[in-house]
Design a protein around this motif. Sequence first.
Motif, PDB file in Angstrom:
ATOM      1  N   MET A 126       0.647  -0.999   0.326  1.00 39.25           N
ATOM      2  CA  MET A 126       0.020   0.341  -0.319  1.00 39.25           C
ATOM      3  C   MET A 126       0.700   1.749   0.012  1.00 39.25           C
ATOM      4  O   MET A 126       2.112   1.575   0.832  1.00 39.25           O
ATOM      5  CB  MET A 126      -0.637   0.208   1.179  1.00 39.25           C
ATOM      6  N   LYS A 127       0.708   2.422  -0.950  1.00 36.84           N
ATOM      7  CA  LYS A 127       1.022   3.532  -0.936  1.00 36.84           C
ATOM      8  C   LYS A 127       0.748   4.927   0.094  1.00 36.84           C
ATOM      9  O   LYS A 127      -0.500   4.562  -0.471  1.00 36.84           O
ATOM     10  CB  LYS A 127       1.344   3.605  -2.235  1.00 36.84           C
ATOM     11  N   LEU A 128       1.246   5.545   1.091  1.00 32.60           N
ATOM     12  CA  LEU A 128       0.592   6.472   1.556  1.00 32.60           C
ATOM     13  C   LEU A 128       0.936   7.446   1.804  1.00 32.60           C
ATOM     14  O   LEU A 128       2.143   7.477   1.557  1.00 32.60           O
ATOM     15  CB  LEU A 128       0.981   5.974   3.258  1.00 32.60           C
ATOM     16  N   LEU A 129       0.631   8.391   2.125  1.00 36.32           N
ATOM     17  CA  LEU A 129       0.962   9.778   2.357  1.00 36.32           C
ATOM     18  C   LEU A 129       1.097  10.736   3.352  1.00 36.32           C
ATOM     19  O   LEU A 129      -0.410  10.269   3.733  1.00 36.32           O
ATOM     20  CB  LEU A 129       0.324  10.856   1.764  1.00 36.32           C
ATOM     21  N   ASN A 189      10.285  -3.670   3.019  1.00 32.98           N
ATOM     22  CA  ASN A 189      10.989  -3.530   1.994  1.00 32.98           C
ATOM     23  C   ASN A 189      12.658  -2.761   2.321  1.00 32.98           C
ATOM     24  O   ASN A 189      12.932  -2.122   1.650  1.00 32.98           O
ATOM     25  CB  ASN A 189      10.493  -3.408   0.619  1.00 32.98           C
ATOM     26  N   ASP A 190      12.407  -2.324   3.770  1.00 38.87           N
ATOM     27  CA  ASP A 190      13.282  -1.181   3.821  1.00 38.87           C
ATOM     28  C   ASP A 190      13.623   0.358   2.785  1.00 38.87           C
ATOM     29  O   ASP A 190      14.593   0.762   2.473  1.00 38.87           O
ATOM     30  CB  ASP A 190      15.289  -1.526   4.012  1.00 38.87           C
ATOM     31  N   ALA A 191      12.601  -0.081   2.036  1.00 35.35           N
ATOM     32  CA  ALA A 191      12.868   1.740   1.336  1.00 35.35           C
ATOM     33  C   ALA A 191      12.631   2.962   2.183  1.00 35.35           C
ATOM     34  O   ALA A 191      11.957   2.798   3.319  1.00 35.35           O
ATOM     35  CB  ALA A 191      11.211   1.435   0.597  1.00 35.35           C
ATOM     36  N   PRO A 192      13.518   3.576   1.790  1.00 35.12           N
ATOM     37  CA  PRO A 192      13.280   5.325   3.105  1.00 35.12           C
ATOM     38  C   PRO A 192      11.941   5.557   3.037  1.00 35.12           C
ATOM     39  O   PRO A 192      11.639   5.804   1.424  1.00 35.12           O
ATOM     40  CB  PRO A 192      14.423   5.638   2.258  1.00 35.12           C
ATOM     41  N   VAL A 193      11.343   6.537   3.821  1.00 36.47           N
ATOM     42  CA  VAL A 193      11.121   7.427   3.475  1.00 36.47           C
ATOM     43  C   VAL A 193      10.926   8.964   3.038  1.00 36.47           C
ATOM     44  O   VAL A 193      12.082   9.114   3.003  1.00 36.47           O
ATOM     45  CB  VAL A 193      10.129   8.320   4.757  1.00 36.47           C
ATOM     46  N   LEU A 197       6.030   5.076   1.601  1.00 36.02           N
ATOM     47  CA  LEU A 197       5.806   6.070   2.445  1.00 36.02           C
ATOM     48  C   LEU A 197       5.871   6.952   1.964  1.00 36.02           C
ATOM     49  O   LEU A 197       7.378   7.271   1.994  1.00 36.02           O
ATOM     50  CB  LEU A 197       5.919   5.842   3.524  1.00 36.02           C
ATOM     51  N   TRP A 198       5.180   9.058   1.715  1.00 27.69           N
ATOM     52  CA  TRP A 198       5.491   9.960   1.476  1.00 27.69           C
ATOM     53  C   TRP A 198       4.987  10.542   2.972  1.00 27.69           C
ATOM     54  O   TRP A 198       4.388  10.309   3.324  1.00 27.69           O
ATOM     55  CB  TRP A 198       5.083  10.292   0.658  1.00 27.69           C
ATOM     56  N   CYS A 199       5.901  11.524   3.133  1.00 26.51           N
ATOM     57  CA  CYS A 199       5.660  12.902   3.759  1.00 26.51           C
ATOM     58  C   CYS A 199       5.818  14.411   3.426  1.00 26.51           C
ATOM     59  O   CYS A 199       7.209  14.287   2.570  1.00 26.51           O
ATOM     60  CB  CYS A 199       6.446  13.061   5.205  1.00 26.51           C
ATOM     61  N   ALA A 200       4.884  14.984   3.221  1.00 24.00           N
ATOM     62  CA  ALA A 200       4.355  16.423   2.597  1.00 24.00           C
ATOM     63  C   ALA A 200       4.912  17.670   4.271  1.00 24.00           C
ATOM     64  O   ALA A 200       3.173  17.329   4.268  1.00 24.00           O
ATOM     65  CB  ALA A 200       3.313  16.632   1.783  1.00 24.00           C
ATOM     66  N   THR A 234      -4.329   8.726   2.633  1.00 26.74           N
ATOM     67  CA  THR A 234      -3.417   9.807   2.551  1.00 26.74           C
ATOM     68  C   THR A 234      -3.842   9.683   4.576  1.00 26.74           C
ATOM     69  O   THR A 234      -4.900  10.090   4.778  1.00 26.74           O
ATOM     70  CB  THR A 234      -3.855  11.095   1.442  1.00 26.74           C
ATOM     71  N   VAL A 235      -2.439  10.211   4.990  1.00 23.90           N
ATOM     72  CA  VAL A 235      -3.119  10.743   7.113  1.00 23.90           C
ATOM     73  C   VAL A 235      -2.489  11.799   6.628  1.00 23.90           C
ATOM     74  O   VAL A 235      -1.665  13.068   6.504  1.00 23.90           O
ATOM     75  CB  VAL A 235      -2.235   9.313   7.731  1.00 23.90           C
ATOM     76  N   VAL A 236      -3.855  12.534   7.551  1.00 28.15           N
ATOM     77  CA  VAL A 236      -3.489  14.226   8.094  1.00 28.15           C
ATOM     78  C   VAL A 236      -3.493  14.701   8.900  1.00 28.15           C
ATOM     79  O   VAL A 236      -3.832  14.432  10.175  1.00 28.15           O
ATOM     80  CB  VAL A 236      -4.794  14.774   7.213  1.00 28.15           C
ATOM     81  N   GLY A 237      -2.782  15.418   9.375  1.00 25.05           N
ATOM     82  CA  GLY A 237      -1.297  15.011  10.826  1.00 25.05           C
ATOM     83  C   GLY A 237      -1.950  16.606  11.207  1.00 25.05           C
ATOM     84  O   GLY A 237      -3.228  16.435  12.664  1.00 25.05           O
ATOM     85  N   PRO A 238      -1.926  17.418  10.905  1.00 24.45           N
ATOM     86  CA  PRO A 238      -2.305  19.276  11.704  1.00 24.45           C
ATOM     87  C   PRO A 238      -3.563  19.821  11.150  1.00 24.45           C
ATOM     88  O   PRO A 238      -4.057  18.951   9.952  1.00 24.45           O
ATOM     89  CB  PRO A 238      -1.361  19.837  10.779  1.00 24.45           C
ATOM     90  N   ASP A 239      -4.508  20.778  12.097  1.00 28.97           N
ATOM     91  CA  ASP A 239      -5.380  20.647  11.812  1.00 28.97           C
ATOM     92  C   ASP A 239      -6.077  22.086  10.874  1.00 28.97           C
ATOM     93  O   ASP A 239      -7.520  21.835  10.343  1.00 28.97           O
ATOM     94  CB  ASP A 239      -6.103  21.857  13.252  1.00 28.97           C
ATOM     95  N   ASN A 240      -4.631  22.735  10.344  1.00 30.26           N
ATOM     96  CA  ASN A 240      -5.406  23.760   9.197  1.00 30.26           C
ATOM     97  C   ASN A 240      -5.432  22.918   8.138  1.00 30.26           C
ATOM     98  O   ASN A 240      -6.546  23.247   7.084  1.00 30.26           O
ATOM     99  CB  ASN A 240      -3.842  24.635   9.084  1.00 30.26           C
TER     100      ASN A 240
END
Length: 430
Positions: A1-4, A45-49, A28-31, A74-80
């Motif tokens: 599964m691919k996540l952001l 799979n030891d892939a880097p984030v 897994l990506w993070c923006a 997609t997983v949203v962290g902050p409130d804005n």
Amino acid sequence: MKLLVIGSGGREHALVWKLAQSPHITQLWCAPGNVGIAQERLVKNDAPVECVNIGAEDLPKLLAFAQEKKIELTVVGPDNPLALGIVDLFQINRLRIWGPNQKAAQFESSKVFSQNFMEKFGIPTAKAGTFSAAGPAKAFAASLDGRCAVKADGLALGKGVLICTGVAEANRAIDEILVSKAFGAAGAKIVIQEFLEGIEISLHALCDGQTAKLFPTSQDHKRALDGDQGLNTGGMGTYCPTPFLSETELAETGRKILEPFMRGCAVEGIDFRGILYPGIMLTKNGPKVLEFNARFGDPETQVYLTRLENDLVELLDASVNGTLGKVELKWSPRASVCVVMASGGYPGGYPKGKPIRGLDEAAKLPDTKVFHAGTASKDGQIVTNGGRVLGVTALGKDLKAAQTAAYAAAEKICFEGAQFRRDIAAKALE
Ligand code: AMP
Ligand code: GLY
């Protein structure tokens, strides 16, 4: 599964760290992420984030990225971004996303909305009034002898609550928000609550629109200095669990808040999927809700996710799919403590770019995880890049052991001007 994952703080580092342990995740990506996040690797799979340079509020670019990479959740962290309607935007574009939609996010983005909802559906809260004109607001504050919390309606970077101890102070606070517009449009309306005394704790419940699963209790330390002195901050440290509610009392408190909450959502047509995070005051007349947040707390997430034994992807999937009823939350019997290391001067002005030393040594300690919040990479070095810099988190067989371990790790780390509270979890151990 691919996540952001969207966001760049300590909360998002904890989310990424926990998600990276799931065998379901292949990419897994993070923006936009931070240096600590970019150092994480996937267990599968030891892939880097991978961190991508898109701001958490740049909705069009986030959407385009998710479409291009065929992100499956997609997983949203902050409130804005939640308040801006990122969930609605992704859903219209048939992308799966975890977090409350714009209507549900109002529990955090509008204190007037929350206060009215709590009163309508009988959720225990402070005696309160909501106002858009200074005259009636001052009359109400006077009826409380000025002992009150004056709150800007909208999001105000955690600064929109003014605690008052007398009538003159309350009048000044009301004028500052409603007349001088200190918080701009976020202060077009206010909530005034009676001042409540007691122990303040954080609750979190994972919701799927039908079911709410309550977490153990945690406690944040909002003031900058030991003994709850100094200015309010985003949070200087947390621990979990707290000793202030027994299992039975927690279940009872959860019922008193979550049952009317879910019932009210059904009546009002609010589909709440995500984390409901009520701030609670344990008063002598029972627990009262001070406010609702519609996301994970920061730094509550750091202590929750180090104790959580479930696969987080499975939990977030169930929250999106409406299948939380079939899930049981599992927590490590160990306690967790997070000590936030902040830049000198925070929550006021602070310098950036100070080299951070000792991270490798701290990383070697058992049961310890240093979550990055405000960090950056410069000339091959990790440097400070924000007010809250690191969340040094440790597990222990009990709170005392976790506290000792977290401070042992914090002592290994240094940067010029570093400040942290020495009394995280002390209230629980008194
Ligand atoms: P809020 O963002 O509404 O949680 O308010 C920020 C902080 O102000 C809380 O964490 C409390 O420490 C304090 N606070 C808010 N409302 C009250 C209240 N009614 N009585 C006492 N303290 C409050
Ligand atoms: N721990 C405070 C907050 O996340 O709002």
